[in-house]
Design an enzyme around this catalytic site. Sequence first.
Site, PDB file in Angstrom:
ATOM      1  N   HIS A 106       0.840  -1.206   0.000  1.00 16.41           N
ATOM      2  CA  HIS A 106       0.000   0.000   0.000  1.00 16.41           C
ATOM      3  C   HIS A 106       0.877   1.258   0.000  1.00 16.41           C
ATOM      4  CE1 HIS A 106      -3.137  -2.574   2.340  1.00 16.41           C
ATOM      5  NE2 HIS A 106      -3.602  -2.435   1.104  1.00 16.41           N
ATOM      6  N   LYS A 124     -16.511  -7.299   5.922  1.00 13.35           N
ATOM      7  CA  LYS A 124     -15.257  -7.697   6.585  1.00 13.35           C
ATOM      8  C   LYS A 124     -15.313  -7.377   8.070  1.00 13.35           C
ATOM      9  CE  LYS A 124     -12.062  -7.088   2.667  1.00 13.35           C
ATOM     10  NZ  LYS A 124     -10.893  -6.332   2.187  1.00 13.35           N
ATOM     11  N   ARG A 163      -2.328  -6.001  -8.404  1.00 15.38           N
ATOM     12  CA  ARG A 163      -1.409  -7.134  -8.280  1.00 15.38           C
ATOM     13  C   ARG A 163      -1.693  -8.120  -9.403  1.00 15.38           C
ATOM     14  NH1 ARG A 163      -3.168  -7.534  -2.112  1.00 15.38           N
ATOM     15  NH2 ARG A 163      -5.023  -6.881  -3.227  1.00 15.38           N
ATOM     16  N   SER A 188      -3.053  -7.570   3.078  1.00 15.52           N
ATOM     17  CA  SER A 188      -3.236  -7.436   4.529  1.00 15.52           C
ATOM     18  C   SER A 188      -3.583  -8.787   5.137  1.00 15.52           C
ATOM     19  CB  SER A 188      -4.347  -6.428   4.837  1.00 15.52           C
ATOM     20  OG  SER A 188      -3.979  -5.161   4.369  1.00 15.52           O
TER      21      SER A 188
HETATM   22  P1  ADP Z   1      -5.884  -5.966   0.778  1.00 14.84           P
HETATM   23  O1  ADP Z   1      -6.805  -6.154   1.965  1.00 14.84           O
HETATM   24  O2  ADP Z   1      -6.104  -6.963  -0.335  1.00 14.84           O
HETATM   25  O3  ADP Z   1      -4.444  -5.823   1.128  1.00 14.84           O
HETATM   26  P2  ADP Z   1      -7.080  -3.296   0.377  1.00 14.84           P
HETATM   27  O4  ADP Z   1      -8.545  -3.371   0.230  1.00 14.84           O
HETATM   28  O5  ADP Z   1      -6.598  -2.664   1.632  1.00 14.84           O
HETATM   29  O6  ADP Z   1      -6.333  -4.656   0.110  1.00 14.84           O
HETATM   30  O7  ADP Z   1      -6.427  -2.612  -0.885  1.00 14.84           O
HETATM   31  C1  ADP Z   1      -6.600  -1.303  -1.300  1.00 14.84           C
HETATM   32  C2  ADP Z   1      -5.969  -1.132  -2.657  1.00 14.84           C
HETATM   33  O8  ADP Z   1      -4.583  -1.419  -2.579  1.00 14.84           O
HETATM   34  C3  ADP Z   1      -6.498  -2.052  -3.758  1.00 14.84           C
HETATM   35  O9  ADP Z   1      -6.489  -1.316  -4.958  1.00 14.84           O
HETATM   36  C4  ADP Z   1      -5.486  -3.168  -3.818  1.00 14.84           C
HETATM   37  O10 ADP Z   1      -5.443  -3.759  -5.095  1.00 14.84           O
HETATM   38  C5  ADP Z   1      -4.217  -2.388  -3.538  1.00 14.84           C
HETATM   39  N1  ADP Z   1      -3.164  -3.217  -2.989  1.00 14.84           N
HETATM   40  C6  ADP Z   1      -3.230  -4.005  -1.901  1.00 14.84           C
HETATM   41  N2  ADP Z   1      -2.047  -4.640  -1.684  1.00 14.84           N
HETATM   42  C7  ADP Z   1      -1.213  -4.211  -2.679  1.00 14.84           C
HETATM   43  C8  ADP Z   1       0.137  -4.508  -3.037  1.00 14.84           C
HETATM   44  N3  ADP Z   1       0.851  -5.383  -2.350  1.00 14.84           N
HETATM   45  N4  ADP Z   1       0.661  -3.886  -4.125  1.00 14.84           N
HETATM   46  C9  ADP Z   1      -0.083  -3.026  -4.837  1.00 14.84           C
HETATM   47  N5  ADP Z   1      -1.364  -2.717  -4.574  1.00 14.84           N
HETATM   48  C10 ADP Z   1      -1.931  -3.293  -3.500  1.00 14.84           C
END
Ligand code: ADP
Length: 165
Positions: free
Chosen positions: A17, A41, A90, A128
């Site tokens: 992130h 969630k 991703r 996450s």
């Molecule tokens: P997650 O719970 O899957 O980590 P979130 O809902 O918090 O994801 O993700 C918010 C945004 O950040 C989404 O657009 C997701 O694709 C992106 N994202 C999450 N992890 C990564 C990563 N490792 N690299 C790039 N983008 C990410």
Amino acid sequence: MKTAIYPGSFDPVTNGHLDIIRRAANIFDKLIVCVMVNAGKHPMFSLEERVALIRRVTEDLPNVEVDGSSELLAEYARRRGSCVVVKGLRAGSDFENEFQMALINRKINPDLDTMFLTSASQYMFLSSSIVKELGSYGAELTDFIPQAIIPDFRRRLEERTRQTP
Ligand code: ADP
């Protein structure tokens, strides 16, 4: 001035992130990182806690604002005067879902476009939920979440283990 919004659950914010935040903050005049309520969630951290954790790790980025919202993203963007949503992509896993969300958001708010930044290769596998799983086994987390939030994360894991032995 071009303001973009980076929405997500950020439960907790990961290095993946943070990489997207830094890159998007370089592209736009202002970036609003918005922690969104997701009814489906059960988060580990409350909305306010997630906002505080992201603020702590983005302190050095003057054009980044961190906010939280329970609104629809398309409505939130309209209210904040932004016409760009930034998403991290991703390999494989994100595409279908993100494509659908981008189209729905534009249907609700025709002025709203979604721009995708490809994940850095070292974070392509990172989410996450995988961090929570690794943490529960006591794995080393330095490569996955920012150093400044590791103590908070470990403390929350311990609290949860105590509650559900
Ligand atoms: P997650 O719970 O899957 O980590 P979130 O809902 O918090 O994801 O993700 C918010 C945004 O950040 C989404 O657009 C997701 O694709 C992106 N994202 C999450 N992890 C990564 C990563 N490792 N690299 C790039 N983008 C990410």
